[in-house]
Design an enzyme around this catalytic site. Structure first.
Site, PDB file in Angstrom:
ATOM      1  N   ILE A 126      -8.552  -7.771   8.526  1.00 58.24           N
ATOM      2  CA  ILE A 126      -8.646  -6.301   7.354  1.00 58.24           C
ATOM      3  C   ILE A 126     -10.164  -6.977   6.087  1.00 58.24           C
ATOM      4  O   ILE A 126      -8.721  -8.051   5.690  1.00 58.24           O
ATOM      5  CB  ILE A 126      -7.445  -5.438   6.930  1.00 58.24           C
ATOM      6  CG1 ILE A 126      -6.164  -5.143   8.131  1.00 58.24           C
ATOM      7  CG2 ILE A 126      -8.803  -4.696   6.516  1.00 58.24           C
ATOM      8  CD1 ILE A 126      -7.338  -4.584   9.122  1.00 58.24           C
ATOM      9  N   GLY A 148       4.557   0.091  -1.812  1.00 63.02           N
ATOM     10  CA  GLY A 148       3.384  -0.741  -2.045  1.00 63.02           C
ATOM     11  C   GLY A 148       2.138  -0.583  -2.324  1.00 63.02           C
ATOM     12  O   GLY A 148       1.363  -1.192  -1.269  1.00 63.02           O
ATOM     13  N   ALA A 149       1.894   0.750  -3.080  1.00 63.24           N
ATOM     14  CA  ALA A 149       0.721   1.511  -2.793  1.00 63.24           C
ATOM     15  C   ALA A 149      -0.362   1.682  -4.212  1.00 63.24           C
ATOM     16  O   ALA A 149      -1.192   2.357  -4.537  1.00 63.24           O
ATOM     17  CB  ALA A 149       0.939   2.719  -2.333  1.00 63.24           C
ATOM     18  N   VAL A 163      12.019  -3.433  -3.454  1.00 64.48           N
ATOM     19  CA  VAL A 163      12.233  -2.949  -1.539  1.00 64.48           C
ATOM     20  C   VAL A 163      13.749  -3.410  -1.267  1.00 64.48           C
ATOM     21  O   VAL A 163      14.586  -3.033  -0.187  1.00 64.48           O
ATOM     22  CB  VAL A 163      11.030  -2.680  -0.329  1.00 64.48           C
ATOM     23  CG1 VAL A 163       9.785  -2.155  -0.951  1.00 64.48           C
ATOM     24  CG2 VAL A 163      10.624  -3.758  -0.551  1.00 64.48           C
ATOM     25  N   TYR A 182       6.459 -14.931   8.424  1.00 64.98           N
ATOM     26  CA  TYR A 182       5.556 -13.558   8.452  1.00 64.98           C
ATOM     27  C   TYR A 182       5.759 -13.111   9.429  1.00 64.98           C
ATOM     28  O   TYR A 182       6.118 -12.537  10.326  1.00 64.98           O
ATOM     29  CB  TYR A 182       4.215 -14.044   8.165  1.00 64.98           C
ATOM     30  CG  TYR A 182       3.428 -13.210   7.774  1.00 64.98           C
ATOM     31  CD1 TYR A 182       3.690 -11.849   7.045  1.00 64.98           C
ATOM     32  CD2 TYR A 182       2.012 -12.028   9.151  1.00 64.98           C
ATOM     33  CE1 TYR A 182       2.905 -10.622   7.247  1.00 64.98           C
ATOM     34  CE2 TYR A 182       1.302 -11.124   9.073  1.00 64.98           C
ATOM     35  CZ  TYR A 182       2.106 -10.363   7.967  1.00 64.98           C
ATOM     36  OH  TYR A 182       0.924  -9.216   8.494  1.00 64.98           O
ATOM     37  N   LYS A 235       7.563  -9.694  10.982  1.00 65.04           N
ATOM     38  CA  LYS A 235       6.539  -8.879  11.114  1.00 65.04           C
ATOM     39  C   LYS A 235       7.043  -8.249  12.684  1.00 65.04           C
ATOM     40  O   LYS A 235       6.913  -7.104  13.172  1.00 65.04           O
ATOM     41  CB  LYS A 235       5.372  -9.283  11.679  1.00 65.04           C
ATOM     42  CG  LYS A 235       4.780  -8.685   9.587  1.00 65.04           C
ATOM     43  CD  LYS A 235       4.778  -7.430   9.630  1.00 65.04           C
ATOM     44  CE  LYS A 235       3.912  -7.193   8.564  1.00 65.04           C
ATOM     45  NZ  LYS A 235       4.440  -5.929   7.122  1.00 65.04           N
ATOM     46  N   SER A 285       1.703  -5.445  11.898  1.00 68.32           N
ATOM     47  CA  SER A 285       1.087  -6.797  11.816  1.00 68.32           C
ATOM     48  C   SER A 285       0.267  -7.641  13.061  1.00 68.32           C
ATOM     49  O   SER A 285       1.426  -7.695  14.020  1.00 68.32           O
ATOM     50  CB  SER A 285       0.521  -8.079  10.887  1.00 68.32           C
ATOM     51  OG  SER A 285      -0.008  -9.197  11.090  1.00 68.32           O
TER      52      SER A 285
HETATM   53  N1  LIG Z   1      -4.104  -7.555   4.616  1.00 68.10           N
HETATM   54  C1  LIG Z   1      -4.585  -6.945   6.040  1.00 68.10           C
HETATM   55  O1  LIG Z   1      -5.032  -7.728   6.157  1.00 68.10           O
HETATM   56  C2  LIG Z   1      -2.729  -7.117   6.757  1.00 68.10           C
HETATM   57  C3  LIG Z   1      -3.130  -7.287   8.003  1.00 68.10           C
HETATM   58  C4  LIG Z   1      -1.860  -7.368   8.958  1.00 68.10           C
HETATM   59  C5  LIG Z   1      -1.234  -6.756   8.457  1.00 68.10           C
HETATM   60  N2  LIG Z   1      -0.632  -5.939   6.634  1.00 68.10           N
HETATM   61  C6  LIG Z   1      -0.004  -5.054   6.348  1.00 68.10           C
HETATM   62  O2  LIG Z   1      -0.220  -4.126   5.678  1.00 68.10           O
HETATM   63  C7  LIG Z   1       0.308  -4.250   4.796  1.00 68.10           C
HETATM   64  C8  LIG Z   1      -0.412  -3.736   3.598  1.00 68.10           C
HETATM   65  O3  LIG Z   1      -1.434  -5.066   3.968  1.00 68.10           O
HETATM   66  P1  LIG Z   1      -2.013  -5.095   2.314  1.00 68.10           P
HETATM   67  O4  LIG Z   1      -2.786  -6.456   2.503  1.00 68.10           O
HETATM   68  O5  LIG Z   1      -2.074  -3.753   0.918  1.00 68.10           O
HETATM   69  O6  LIG Z   1      -0.341  -6.071   1.467  1.00 68.10           O
HETATM   70  P2  LIG Z   1      -0.220  -6.761   0.417  1.00 68.10           P
HETATM   71  O7  LIG Z   1      -1.054  -6.549  -1.022  1.00 68.10           O
HETATM   72  O8  LIG Z   1       0.651  -7.771  -0.084  1.00 68.10           O
HETATM   73  O9  LIG Z   1       1.037  -6.400  -0.387  1.00 68.10           O
HETATM   74  C9  LIG Z   1       1.674  -4.478  -0.436  1.00 68.10           C
HETATM   75  C10 LIG Z   1       2.482  -3.691  -1.744  1.00 68.10           C
HETATM   76  O10 LIG Z   1       3.298  -4.222  -1.470  1.00 68.10           O
HETATM   77  C11 LIG Z   1       4.159  -4.926  -3.265  1.00 68.10           C
HETATM   78  N3  LIG Z   1       5.416  -5.469  -2.359  1.00 68.10           N
HETATM   79  C12 LIG Z   1       5.641  -6.626  -2.725  1.00 68.10           C
HETATM   80  N4  LIG Z   1       6.637  -7.406  -2.352  1.00 68.10           N
HETATM   81  C13 LIG Z   1       7.820  -5.814  -2.968  1.00 68.10           C
HETATM   82  C14 LIG Z   1       8.832  -5.667  -2.836  1.00 68.10           C
HETATM   83  N5  LIG Z   1      10.102  -6.970  -2.851  1.00 68.10           N
HETATM   84  N6  LIG Z   1       9.056  -4.481  -3.611  1.00 68.10           N
HETATM   85  C15 LIG Z   1       8.711  -3.884  -3.816  1.00 68.10           C
HETATM   86  N7  LIG Z   1       7.229  -3.752  -3.173  1.00 68.10           N
HETATM   87  C16 LIG Z   1       6.587  -5.083  -3.129  1.00 68.10           C
HETATM   88  C17 LIG Z   1       3.337  -5.356  -3.953  1.00 68.10           C
HETATM   89  O11 LIG Z   1       3.266  -4.555  -5.183  1.00 68.10           O
HETATM   90  P3  LIG Z   1       3.237  -5.051  -6.576  1.00 68.10           P
HETATM   91  O12 LIG Z   1       1.705  -5.018  -6.513  1.00 68.10           O
HETATM   92  O13 LIG Z   1       3.718  -3.713  -7.054  1.00 68.10           O
HETATM   93  O14 LIG Z   1       3.919  -6.100  -7.105  1.00 68.10           O
HETATM   94  C18 LIG Z   1       1.725  -5.044  -3.310  1.00 68.10           C
HETATM   95  O15 LIG Z   1       0.830  -4.952  -3.944  1.00 68.10           O
HETATM   96  C19 LIG Z   1       1.165  -4.335   4.765  1.00 68.10           C
HETATM   97  O16 LIG Z   1       2.551  -4.485   5.446  1.00 68.10           O
HETATM   98  C20 LIG Z   1       1.002  -5.898   5.318  1.00 68.10           C
HETATM   99  O17 LIG Z   1       1.839  -6.885   5.817  1.00 68.10           O
HETATM  100  C21 LIG Z   1      -1.804  -6.281   6.188  1.00 68.10           C
END
Ligand SMILES: NC(=O)c1ccc[n+]([C@@H]2O[C@H](COP(=O)([O-])OP(=O)(O)OC[C@H]3O[C@@H](n4cnc5c(N)ncnc54)[C@H](OP(=O)(O)O)[C@@H]3O)[C@@H](O)[C@H]2O)c1
Length: 251
Positions: free
Chosen positions: A195, A21-22, A73, A163, A167, A150
């Site tokens: 974040i 998911g990068a 995934v 959620y 986590k 998280s």
């Molecule tokens: N952002 C924050 O503040 C925050 C806080 C706490 C924890 N986290 C954790 O840190 C990580 C990254 O955060 P983020 O906010 O950057 O994540 P995000 O934007 O919500 O998701 C990252 C990517 O996950 C992919 N994804 C979702 N469902 C999927 C599936 N079934 N199969 C494959 N790919 C899938 C999507 O890909 P596509 O776009 O290609 O569909 C999306 O771009 C996550 O695990 C999140 O829970 C983030």
């Protein structure tokens, strides 16, 4: 005596890093950081193909090799094919970052079975499936797994029961895998707090959370990728650990 400059190799030089998911946001920052640390990088995307292509280009501009593959995934076959393709294209996997996930806000009384199951499928079962498929390759290289947890897996957020629970389960999965996969593979969790990724819709919320955070700001993508790079390059003796990157908000 003359000063000597000794060039030390980049810490991930010769390593293959797979980040799920990068194409965007934190996953993208982690993939770019891995390339900056000298790694060859495989990323996965599900819907964001154009953004994934851009990440591959940005990594190429840094002089590193990269590959982007579509993967859901939650789907065992899709995960199996993706891991097979990464190994056939790049030869190995040294570091797996289970980053792909979903997040949504739902009042507890309105939370549906579908919403509950979908979030566990991507956030908990996904990291399990990708780790299990990557296992023989990680074993061969005495590799590492970094799960993206998280603060929500540590703190009960009332409108995020699905959620937070998914986590918290992932945090436990990290500890179980750390024991089950030792001594070949170390497994750790990075648990981001609030974040700020510059989203306009979240600006007011972000101002409030910054006020509540002991470090008086929200986190950045660089804060998170630094923590992931720490586990990717730390002594393998560090395993089963959770590193909250939250500016003290969870204290
Ligand atoms: N952002 C924050 O503040 C925050 C806080 C706490 C924890 N986290 C954790 O840190 C990580 C990254 O955060 P983020 O906010 O950057 O994540 P995000 O934007 O919500 O998701 C990252 C990517 O996950 C992919 N994804 C979702 N469902 C999927 C599936 N079934 N199969 C494959 N790919 C899938 C999507 O890909 P596509 O776009 O290609 O569909 C999306 O771009 C996550 O695990 C999140 O829970 C983030």
């Amino acid at each position: 005596m003359k000063n000597k400059v000794i060039d030390s190799p980049a810490p991930l030089s010769g390593k293959i890093v797979l980040v799920t998911g990068a194409a965007k946001r934190l996953g993208r920052a982690i993939a770019l950081a891995a390339a900056d640390h000298g790694a060859t990088v495989a990323i996965t995307f599900r819907e964001s193909e154009p953004e994934a292509r851009q990440v591959v280009e940005q990594i190429a501009q840094r002089g590193a090799d990269a590959l982007a593959l579509r993967c859901d995934v939650t789907d065992e076959l899709s995960v199996r094919e993706m891991v097979k393709e990464v190994v056939s294209e790049l030869g190995a996997i040294d570091v797996l970052v289970n980053n792909a996930a979903n997040y949504s806000t739902v009042e507890f009384a309105k939370l549906t079975v579908q919403q509950w199951d979908a979030i566990f499928a991507s956030n908990t079962r996904g990291p399990f499936l990708v780790s299990r498929e990557a296992l023989p390759h990680l074993k061969k290289r005495r590799g590492r797994i970094v799960n993206m947890g998280s603060l929500g897996g540590l703190r009960p957020w009332p409108t995020h029961a699905h959620y937070c629970s998914s986590k918290a389960a992932l945090h436990m999965l990290t500890r179980v895998m750390a024991k089950a996969l030792a001594p070949e593979i170390s497994v750790n969790t990075v648990a981001p707090g609030m974040i700020d990724l510059g989203e306009k819709a979240a600006a007011a919320f972000m101002r409030r959370t910054a006020k509540d955070t002991p470090m008086a700001r929200n986190g950045t993508a660089a804060d998170i990728s630094a923590a992931v790079m720490f586990f990717a390059t730390a002594p393998s003796f560090i395993t089963g650990q959770l590193l909250a990157v939250d500016g003290g908000l969870g204290l």
